[in-house]
Scaffold this motif. Structure first.
Motif, PDB file in Angstrom:
ATOM      1  N   ASP A  64       0.810  -1.214   0.000  1.00 54.91           N
ATOM      2  CA  ASP A  64       0.000   0.000   0.000  1.00 54.91           C
ATOM      3  C   ASP A  64       0.845   1.267   0.000  1.00 54.91           C
ATOM      4  O   ASP A  64       0.328   2.355  -0.198  1.00 54.91           O
ATOM      5  N   GLN A  65       2.146   1.147   0.211  1.00 55.23           N
ATOM      6  CA  GLN A  65       3.048   2.302   0.243  1.00 55.23           C
ATOM      7  C   GLN A  65       3.869   2.435  -1.033  1.00 55.23           C
ATOM      8  O   GLN A  65       4.704   3.330  -1.143  1.00 55.23           O
ATOM      9  N   GLN A  66       3.640   1.553  -2.003  1.00 55.18           N
ATOM     10  CA  GLN A  66       4.395   1.587  -3.249  1.00 55.18           C
ATOM     11  C   GLN A  66       3.929   2.747  -4.127  1.00 55.18           C
ATOM     12  O   GLN A  66       2.738   3.075  -4.138  1.00 55.18           O
ATOM     13  N   PRO A  67       4.857   3.379  -4.846  1.00 53.89           N
ATOM     14  CA  PRO A  67       4.456   4.470  -5.754  1.00 53.89           C
ATOM     15  C   PRO A  67       3.413   3.963  -6.755  1.00 53.89           C
ATOM     16  O   PRO A  67       3.561   2.893  -7.332  1.00 53.89           O
ATOM     17  N   ALA A  72      -7.361  -0.322  -4.877  1.00 53.07           N
ATOM     18  CA  ALA A  72      -7.544  -1.762  -4.654  1.00 53.07           C
ATOM     19  C   ALA A  72      -6.268  -2.399  -4.099  1.00 53.07           C
ATOM     20  O   ALA A  72      -6.328  -3.263  -3.227  1.00 53.07           O
ATOM     21  N   GLU A  73      -5.107  -1.992  -4.594  1.00 59.05           N
ATOM     22  CA  GLU A  73      -3.839  -2.518  -4.073  1.00 59.05           C
ATOM     23  C   GLU A  73      -3.618  -2.095  -2.622  1.00 59.05           C
ATOM     24  O   GLU A  73      -3.122  -2.883  -1.808  1.00 59.05           O
ATOM     25  N   VAL A  74      -3.998  -0.868  -2.284  1.00 57.39           N
ATOM     26  CA  VAL A  74      -3.899  -0.399  -0.899  1.00 57.39           C
ATOM     27  C   VAL A  74      -4.769  -1.269  -0.003  1.00 57.39           C
ATOM     28  O   VAL A  74      -4.335  -1.753   1.043  1.00 57.39           O
ATOM     29  N   GLU A  75      -6.004  -1.504  -0.431  1.00 53.72           N
ATOM     30  CA  GLU A  75      -6.917  -2.325   0.371  1.00 53.72           C
ATOM     31  C   GLU A  75      -6.434  -3.779   0.449  1.00 53.72           C
ATOM     32  O   GLU A  75      -6.536  -4.415   1.497  1.00 53.72           O
TER      33      GLU A  75
END
Length: 187
Positions: A64-67, A72-75
């Motif tokens: 979730d911290q990736q640029p 959806a990726e954060v969740e």
């Protein structure tokens, strides 16, 4: 009793990873990624073999911290960290993110976990899932087939000791010719 689900992205010729554990062929569309997220939110316990654990734990703790991380990726990353996990391995010595290690008999532990009340469990990793399949513990298969031939690698299905009859319960098309087929084990 808990349901045990085995589902992964699969090449048309039946592999979940290309030689060298390469997963680059299975880049999901936004729609497919959202579908996987919806499935994962319904899971109460993830069961991993060592290799899949190493793959998941190398990215998702900070996914979730990736640029450029999508909502959806954060969740997905937050759900992955919060969901209880069991890693079956005799070589992994340290885990984090709501995870515990089992070094003993995997089939015995999965049988015990399955007998408990609770949300469904997902088994991941070809060797671990194969052991659960041979023991007759898998209740559902979620096969997301990508239109690519890998020619080798880690197979989705391993040898089983006897026939396993299945009922088709869902099909769905995703962008790029990716197809979901979902089956329940006929008991």
């Amino acid at each position: 009793m808990r349901k045990l689900i085995f589902g992964m992205n699969v090449s048309l010729d039946g592999y979940i990873a290309a030689p060298g554990d390469d997963l680059g062929w299975s880049e999901p569309s936004d729609e497919l990624f959202q579908w996987w997220l919806d499935q994962e939110r319904a899971i109460g316990l993830f069961l991993y073999g060592r290799r899949l654990w190493e793959t998941m734990s190398s990215y998702w703790p900070t996914g979730d911290q990736q640029p450029g991380a999508t909502p959806a990726e954060v969740e997905f990353a937050q759900n992955w960290r919060d969901t209880p996990k069991v890693v079956f391995s005799s070589t992994v010595d340290k885990v984090d993110w709501n995870t515990r290690i089992v070094t003993g008999d995997a089939v015995e532990e999965i049988t015990r976990l399955k007998a408990e009340d609770g949300e469904p469990m997902r088994v991941g990793g070809a060797a671990l899932a194969g052991a659960a399949m041979r023991a007759g513990l898998v209740d559902e298969y979620e096969i997301v087939t990508h239109p690519v031939l890998l020619g080798g690698g880690a197979p989705f299905f391993t040898a089983v000791d006897s026939w396993v009859n299945l009922n088709l319960v869902e099909t769905r098309m995703f962008p790029g010719g990716v197809m979901l087929t979902r089956y329940e084990t006929r008991r």
